[in-house]
Design a protein around this motif. Structure first.
Motif, PDB file in Angstrom:
ATOM      1  N   ASN A  30       0.240  -1.168   0.620  1.00 49.75           N
ATOM      2  CA  ASN A  30       0.335   0.327   0.006  1.00 49.75           C
ATOM      3  C   ASN A  30       1.074   1.264   0.152  1.00 49.75           C
ATOM      4  N   ALA A  31       2.236   1.406   0.560  1.00 47.99           N
ATOM      5  CA  ALA A  31       3.208   2.479   0.339  1.00 47.99           C
ATOM      6  C   ALA A  31       3.139   2.508  -0.795  1.00 47.99           C
ATOM      7  N   ALA A  32       3.190   1.389  -2.018  1.00 49.54           N
ATOM      8  CA  ALA A  32       3.845   2.041  -3.266  1.00 49.54           C
ATOM      9  C   ALA A  32       2.504   3.042  -4.046  1.00 49.54           C
ATOM     10  N   ARG A  93       1.016  16.383 -11.550  1.00 47.28           N
ATOM     11  CA  ARG A  93       0.940  14.406 -12.109  1.00 47.28           C
ATOM     12  C   ARG A  93       1.339  14.168 -10.698  1.00 47.28           C
ATOM     13  N   GLY A  94       1.963  14.475  -9.333  1.00 50.11           N
ATOM     14  CA  GLY A  94       2.432  13.303  -8.099  1.00 50.11           C
ATOM     15  C   GLY A  94       3.629  14.176  -7.660  1.00 50.11           C
ATOM     16  N   THR A  95       3.397  13.200  -6.273  1.00 45.80           N
ATOM     17  CA  THR A  95       4.719  13.870  -5.295  1.00 45.80           C
ATOM     18  C   THR A  95       5.792  14.809  -6.341  1.00 45.80           C
ATOM     19  N   THR A  96       6.199  13.462  -7.279  1.00 43.24           N
ATOM     20  CA  THR A  96       7.542  13.774  -8.067  1.00 43.24           C
ATOM     21  C   THR A  96       7.346  15.427  -8.481  1.00 43.24           C
ATOM     22  N   GLU A  97       6.156  15.064  -9.626  1.00 45.04           N
ATOM     23  CA  GLU A  97       5.815  16.492 -10.280  1.00 45.04           C
ATOM     24  C   GLU A  97       5.933  17.569  -9.368  1.00 45.04           C
ATOM     25  N   GLU A 123      15.645  10.642   2.641  1.00 48.77           N
ATOM     26  CA  GLU A 123      14.445  10.837   1.840  1.00 48.77           C
ATOM     27  C   GLU A 123      13.931  10.251  -0.021  1.00 48.77           C
ATOM     28  N   HIS A 124      13.464   9.970   0.051  1.00 51.28           N
ATOM     29  CA  HIS A 124      12.853   8.998  -1.052  1.00 51.28           C
ATOM     30  C   HIS A 124      13.578   9.775  -1.787  1.00 51.28           C
ATOM     31  N   HIS A 125      14.538   9.184  -3.421  1.00 48.39           N
ATOM     32  CA  HIS A 125      14.388   9.542  -4.876  1.00 48.39           C
ATOM     33  C   HIS A 125      14.417  11.058  -5.173  1.00 48.39           C
ATOM     34  N   ALA A 126      13.060  10.537  -5.025  1.00 49.18           N
ATOM     35  CA  ALA A 126      12.301  12.364  -5.405  1.00 49.18           C
ATOM     36  C   ALA A 126      12.294  13.562  -4.517  1.00 49.18           C
ATOM     37  N   ASN A 127      12.827  12.975  -3.341  1.00 47.88           N
ATOM     38  CA  ASN A 127      13.186  14.038  -2.764  1.00 47.88           C
ATOM     39  C   ASN A 127      14.639  14.893  -2.998  1.00 47.88           C
ATOM     40  N   LEU A 171      12.459  18.341   3.443  1.00 47.28           N
ATOM     41  CA  LEU A 171      12.132  16.309   4.354  1.00 47.28           C
ATOM     42  C   LEU A 171      11.097  16.082   4.272  1.00 47.28           C
ATOM     43  N   THR A 172      10.503  14.103   4.574  1.00 47.94           N
ATOM     44  CA  THR A 172      10.134  13.405   4.324  1.00 47.94           C
ATOM     45  C   THR A 172       9.082  13.847   5.839  1.00 47.94           C
ATOM     46  N   HIS A 173       7.786  13.666   5.774  1.00 47.89           N
ATOM     47  CA  HIS A 173       6.706  13.724   6.776  1.00 47.89           C
ATOM     48  C   HIS A 173       6.806  12.312   7.213  1.00 47.89           C
ATOM     49  N   VAL A 174       6.928  11.314   6.744  1.00 48.45           N
ATOM     50  CA  VAL A 174       6.890   9.791   7.240  1.00 48.45           C
ATOM     51  C   VAL A 174       7.637   9.358   6.024  1.00 48.45           C
ATOM     52  N   SER A 175       8.660   8.314   6.401  1.00 50.09           N
ATOM     53  CA  SER A 175       9.974   7.794   5.831  1.00 50.09           C
ATOM     54  C   SER A 175       8.999   6.631   4.975  1.00 50.09           C
ATOM     55  N   LEU A 200       7.199  19.894   3.447  1.00 47.69           N
ATOM     56  CA  LEU A 200       7.455  17.865   3.544  1.00 47.69           C
ATOM     57  C   LEU A 200       7.071  17.324   2.212  1.00 47.69           C
ATOM     58  N   ASP A 201       7.757  16.395   2.123  1.00 46.74           N
ATOM     59  CA  ASP A 201       6.866  15.449   1.539  1.00 46.74           C
ATOM     60  C   ASP A 201       5.873  14.550   2.287  1.00 46.74           C
ATOM     61  N   GLY A 202       4.933  14.724   1.700  1.00 50.62           N
ATOM     62  CA  GLY A 202       3.706  13.625   2.563  1.00 50.62           C
ATOM     63  C   GLY A 202       2.990  12.840   1.836  1.00 50.62           C
ATOM     64  N   ALA A 203       4.097  12.294   0.989  1.00 51.93           N
ATOM     65  CA  ALA A 203       3.416  11.166   0.276  1.00 51.93           C
ATOM     66  C   ALA A 203       2.981   9.880   0.847  1.00 51.93           C
ATOM     67  N   GLN A 204       3.509  10.128   1.983  1.00 49.65           N
ATOM     68  CA  GLN A 204       3.345   8.579   2.852  1.00 49.65           C
ATOM     69  C   GLN A 204       2.382   9.714   4.215  1.00 49.65           C
ATOM     70  N   GLY A 205       2.741  10.976   4.661  1.00 45.50           N
ATOM     71  CA  GLY A 205       2.447  11.442   6.066  1.00 45.50           C
ATOM     72  C   GLY A 205       0.950  12.062   5.637  1.00 45.50           C
ATOM     73  N   PHE A 223       2.045  15.091  -2.618  1.00 41.97           N
ATOM     74  CA  PHE A 223       1.261  14.166  -1.760  1.00 41.97           C
ATOM     75  C   PHE A 223       0.309  13.643  -3.435  1.00 41.97           C
ATOM     76  N   SER A 224       0.753  12.601  -3.117  1.00 40.68           N
ATOM     77  CA  SER A 224       0.193  12.026  -4.932  1.00 40.68           C
ATOM     78  C   SER A 224      -1.005  10.988  -4.151  1.00 40.68           C
ATOM     79  N   ALA A 225      -2.444  11.590  -5.515  1.00 39.64           N
ATOM     80  CA  ALA A 225      -3.298  10.616  -4.862  1.00 39.64           C
ATOM     81  C   ALA A 225      -3.676   9.408  -4.835  1.00 39.64           C
ATOM     82  N   HIS A 226      -2.313   8.727  -5.581  1.00 38.95           N
ATOM     83  CA  HIS A 226      -2.695   7.390  -6.294  1.00 38.95           C
ATOM     84  C   HIS A 226      -2.210   6.116  -4.476  1.00 38.95           C
ATOM     85  N   LYS A 227      -1.683   7.011  -3.681  1.00 40.11           N
ATOM     86  CA  LYS A 227      -1.274   6.195  -2.584  1.00 40.11           C
ATOM     87  C   LYS A 227      -2.105   6.961  -1.549  1.00 40.11           C
ATOM     88  N   LEU A 228      -3.443   7.572  -2.136  1.00 38.55           N
ATOM     89  CA  LEU A 228      -4.470   8.016  -0.894  1.00 38.55           C
ATOM     90  C   LEU A 228      -5.830   7.061  -1.258  1.00 38.55           C
TER      91      LEU A 228
END
Ligand code: PLP
Length: 407
Positions: A30-32, A93-97, A123-127, A171-175, A200-205, A223-228
């Motif tokens: 689910n984190a993916a 398009r997503g967190t990365t963009e 950090e994720h490579h996106a950050n 920084l990432t909110h959640v690793s 804050l990179d909130g992709a997981q947060g 953040f990205s919609a697809h993880k939510l």
């Protein structure tokens, strides 16, 4: 105690009743990306069936309806983040963009040779990579804050990292690997004392807790919609209006202009200045359904359920699997569990678990510097969502045990 009727919830996610290799699917990746409730899938189908016309362009009826629905989705995101204005919500398009947008645009406006940006080892490579791309034309220093063996950010090092050249904390909110929940309030307060803005990179947060961007006083949240539980190809950049106003456009094209001549172009107002070209309006409309879905269930209820699964699985794995190494033992964690068993390669274990019906992630999780920090090449990662059950966790632990015995 968790307040979700998971059995009923699972009926909203048809994919969960799939089989793989003749086994019932247990989806723990689910984190993916998370699975989508039927209301989101239906909104996409309905959008293309009844509401499809390009937004902000036509005077005709369908275009106006699509525009209204798209802008309503923006207001829903504003409401979800408790942002002060819909002008502060940019669809990407997503967190990365979203991070690339800030790196490019904030970079153009505010970063000069010799300036410093604070990142962390988790950090994720996106950050990481967007800031490195900037380094090819600005002589920037990336100041990387270390973490300890539990995966906790070294706050002393963070406090000491600021100097007169520091321009941004990102920084990432959640690793996404360790699950570590960073102390974002403190991180923001410290940065603001130095008059440094925070992304804050909130992709997981954004999944972990309700995010109130005004209460946090965060400058950028992405953040990205697809993880939510929303569609792929859609993300959000929240930015304080005063920053977004001061930043130049990221991409040029339709939508983002005021008036174009070959001599000079003026730009549209926020948020359209940052939304060049046809946006993913059907995706945004469907995402609004995902937000309504999680809001109806209650973010705290979802988080409590996921925490229960995380703690239950962590306990069972620790008790039952010999040679288990868990990466990420921070006191506060999101529902992410990274581990290795003895020296078994995560790909080998991941492939065998897949054959038994368990979908989880194996590899470096787009965080190679973090893998280097722990001197490993990858981990297995189970990540939990609102539709997972304790029974699935038990079956998963039994499968890990069984697979580990094969080596
Ligand atoms: N940041 C974190 C912490 C992530 O977990 C992810 C995705 O796994 C990303 C950024 C990138 O997200 P996306 O690929 O949706 O742009």
């Amino acid at each position: 105690m968790p307040m979700l009727d998971v059995k009923k919830i699972r009926e909203d996610f048809p994919l969960l009743s799939r089989e793989v290799y003749g086994k019932p699917l247990v989806y723990l990746d689910n984190a993916a990306t998370s699975q989508k409730p039927q209301c989101v899938v239906q909104a996409i189908a309905d959008g293309y069936t009844h509401l499809n016309a390009n937004v902000h362009r036509g005077v005709h009826r369908i275009s106006q309806e699509a525009t209204e629905a798209y802008e309503e989705a923006r207001r829903q995101v504003q409401h979800f983040l408790h942002a002060a204005s819909e002008r502060e919500i940019i669809f990407t398009r997503g967190t990365t963009e979203s991070i690339n947008l800030v790196a490019h645009s904030f970079g153009k406006a505010f970063l000069h040779d010799g300036d410093e940006i604070i990142l962390s080892e988790m950090e994720h490579h996106a950050n990481i990579v967007p800031w490195q791309l900037l380094q090819s034309y600005t002589d920037l220093k990336l100041h990387v804050i270390p973490i300890d063996d539990r995966g906790v950010l070294d706050m002393e090092a963070y406090r000491a990292a600021f100097n007169e050249k520091t321009r941004l904390v990102s920084l990432t909110h959640v690793s996404n690997v360790l699950g570590t929940v960073n102390p974002i309030r403190e991180i923001i307060d410290i940065a603001h004392r130095h008059e440094v803005p925070v992304l804050l990179d909130g992709a997981q947060g954004v999944l972990h807790c309700a995010v109130d961007v005004q209460a946090l006083d965060v400058d950028f949240y992405v953040f990205s919609a697809h993880k939510l539980y929303g569609p792929t190809g859609l993300g959000v950049l929240y930015g304080k209006e005063r920053w977004l106003e001061a930043m130049p456009p990221y991409q040029g094209g339709g939508e983002m202009i005021g008036h174009v001549t070959f001599a000079k172009t003026t730009f549209n107002e926020l948020p359209f200045k940052f939304e060049a070209g046809t946006p993913n309006y059907i995706g945004a409309i469907a995402f609004a359904k995902a937000l309504a879905y999680v809001s109806d269930l209650g973010l705290e209820n979802i988080a409590a359920h996921e925490q229960d699964l995380l703690q239950y699985t962590t306990r069972l794995l620790t008790e039952q699997v010999e040679g288990l190494r868990i990466f990420g033992n921070a006191p506060e964690k999101g529902a992410i569990l990274s581990f290795l068993v003895r020296d078994i390669h995560p790909y080998d274990m991941g492939m065998l678990l897949d054959k038994l019906g368990f979908a989880l992630r194996s590899g470096h999780h787009c965080a190679q510097p973090l893998m280097d920090r722990f001197n490993i090449t990858g981990t297995l990662r189970a990540s939990f969502a609102l539709y997972n059950t304790r029974e699935e966790c038990e079956a998963f632990v039994a499968a890990v045990k069984r697979v580990a015995q094969m080596f």
